[in-house]
Structures are given as structure tokens and as C-alpha cells.
Design an enzyme around this catalytic site. Sequence first.
Site, PDB file in Angstrom:
ATOM      1  N   HIS A 283      -2.146  22.895  53.784  1.00  8.28           N
ATOM      2  CA  HIS A 283      -1.869  24.317  54.019  1.00  8.28           C
ATOM      3  C   HIS A 283      -1.269  24.902  52.739  1.00  8.28           C
ATOM      4  CE1 HIS A 283       1.835  22.152  54.854  1.00  8.28           C
ATOM      5  NE2 HIS A 283       2.476  23.249  54.495  1.00  8.28           N
TER       6      HIS A 283
ATOM      7  N   LYS B 255      -1.766  17.977  50.798  1.00  2.48           N
ATOM      8  CA  LYS B 255      -1.194  19.074  51.590  1.00  2.48           C
ATOM      9  C   LYS B 255      -2.341  19.956  52.079  1.00  2.48           C
ATOM     10  CE  LYS B 255       2.130  22.845  51.124  1.00  2.48           C
ATOM     11  NZ  LYS B 255       3.245  23.391  50.349  1.00  2.48           N
TER      12      LYS B 255
END
Length: 220
Positions: free
Chosen positions: A104, A102
Site C-alpha cells: 500500500h 509493502k
Amino acid sequence: MNSNSFEFIQFSLDAKVLAFGSFKTKAGRMSPYFFNAGDFNDGARLGALGEFYANALLASQIEFDMLFGPAYKGITLAATTAVALAKKDKNVPFAYNRKEVKDHGEGGTLVGAKLQGKVVIIDDVISAGTSVRESVEMIKKAGAQPCAVLIALDRMERSGDAVNVGEFSAVQAVKEEFGIPVIAIANLQDLLDFLQSTADTHLQQNLVAVQTYRNTYGIR
Ligand SMILES: O=P(O)(O)OC[C@H]1O[C@H](OP(=O)(O)OP(=O)(O)O)[C@H](O)[C@@H]1O
Ligand SMILES: O=C(O)c1cc(=O)[nH]c(=O)[nH]1
């Protein structure tokens, strides 16, 4: 066979997770039985499944601090096992990974509790051992210690493919390579015992095919 294994086989048959017929395995073998954990797909079944995992883990008497479930199926398995353990007064943290990083928010691949102490890896089956190998790497990298692998069904079959049959099973290889136990709620021997003792004559008809498969590919 212990009663948890016996009841688990019955539960898996009722849920049609365990089925008899003709199935191609990941290794390319034609198997007379198949276990598809993805079909434990409603709340009641997932809750009951967690009880079976928790019972097997507690019965093993292995010391552990937390659970880790490899993506994707291992995520729900670790979660439901953690809930079942908490109901049995053993409230432990759990964590899991993302298959994609991921980029962010909090970022990264690990989700849930911080990996620390003795960690049990929870999955459905071991085929080639890739998922366990990756889990062991993630756990060690985080500074924690893999202490056991807990799976639903050990097929007790030697590695290789339809033609080439190795000496040991992937479960045996994992035990040897990492020096940790692999606990299974049920295994192929339990399934054979179940088929031998069932009063259901329709089910019993699968015994010979499963025995023949074991004679060809089973561990010695
Ligand atoms: O021992 P292995 O060769 O790794 O095979 C076993 C793994 O394969 C399946 O997951 P898969 O990696 O297909 O991912 P999924 O959980 O997303 O279905 C299964 O749930 C195990 O995690
Ligand atoms: O070997 C496999 O691919 C395999 C067998 C099985 O019974 N269940 C499963 O999920 N995979």
C-alpha cells in the site's frame, strides 16, 4: 593495525559487542569469539559506530555516490554512517530495502534515496555472502553500480562448516564474484594484534584460543 581498527576493537569490547567464550557461528563452528552488532543499541554507541564506518570508508579512498543498507541491521548502519559522513562534509544520500514488499502507499521494497551512481553496501558481517548478493542484485536492477562493501568485522575464515573447510572466505568470494573491494573496520588479524599488545592480562588469555581457531579455519 591502524588506529581506527584498534579503537574499534576496544570500543566493541567496552560495548560487549565483541565477546570471548564459546559461541556457535552460523556455519556451525564453535568460535572463541563473537561479534554481535545488534548490541550497539543506544544513541551514543550508534553515533560512535557511524564514525568508525565513515573513517574506514574515507580512508579507503574509494569513490562513491551513496550508501545502501540491507535490512534489517544494515538499515541503521547505513543511516548512522550517512550522518557521520555528513558531519565530515561528505553529505551523501542513502537507501535501504524492506524484507517484505509493502502493498500500500508508495509500495515496493526500496526506501530512501533513488539508487543511482556508485553505491557502497554497508553491513555488519559477511557470513555466506547472501545479503551482499541480494544487495548487488537490487542495486544493479535499479540501474546503479555497486562499488564496495563496507563491514564492521572480517573474520577472515574459510567458507564451509565445522568439518568441511573451503578454500576461500566469503569475503574473498564476494571480491572475486563482483570485482568490488570489501572494506572492514577491523579484521581477525587486528584482533590478534590487539590481544598480543594489550596490557590487560585477562583479555590476553584469549589469544591462544583465537590463534588456534585461526589455524583451523583461517584463510591462508
Ligand atoms: O553473508 P550472509 O550469510 O548473508 O550473512 C550476513 C548477514 O546476516 C545477518 O543479517 P540477517 O540476514 O540475519 O538479517 P538481519 O539483519 O535482519 O539480522 C547480517 O546482518 C548480514 O546482513
Ligand atoms: O558467523 C557468524 O554467524 C557470525 C559471527 C560473528 O562474529 N558475528 C555474527 O554476527 N555472525
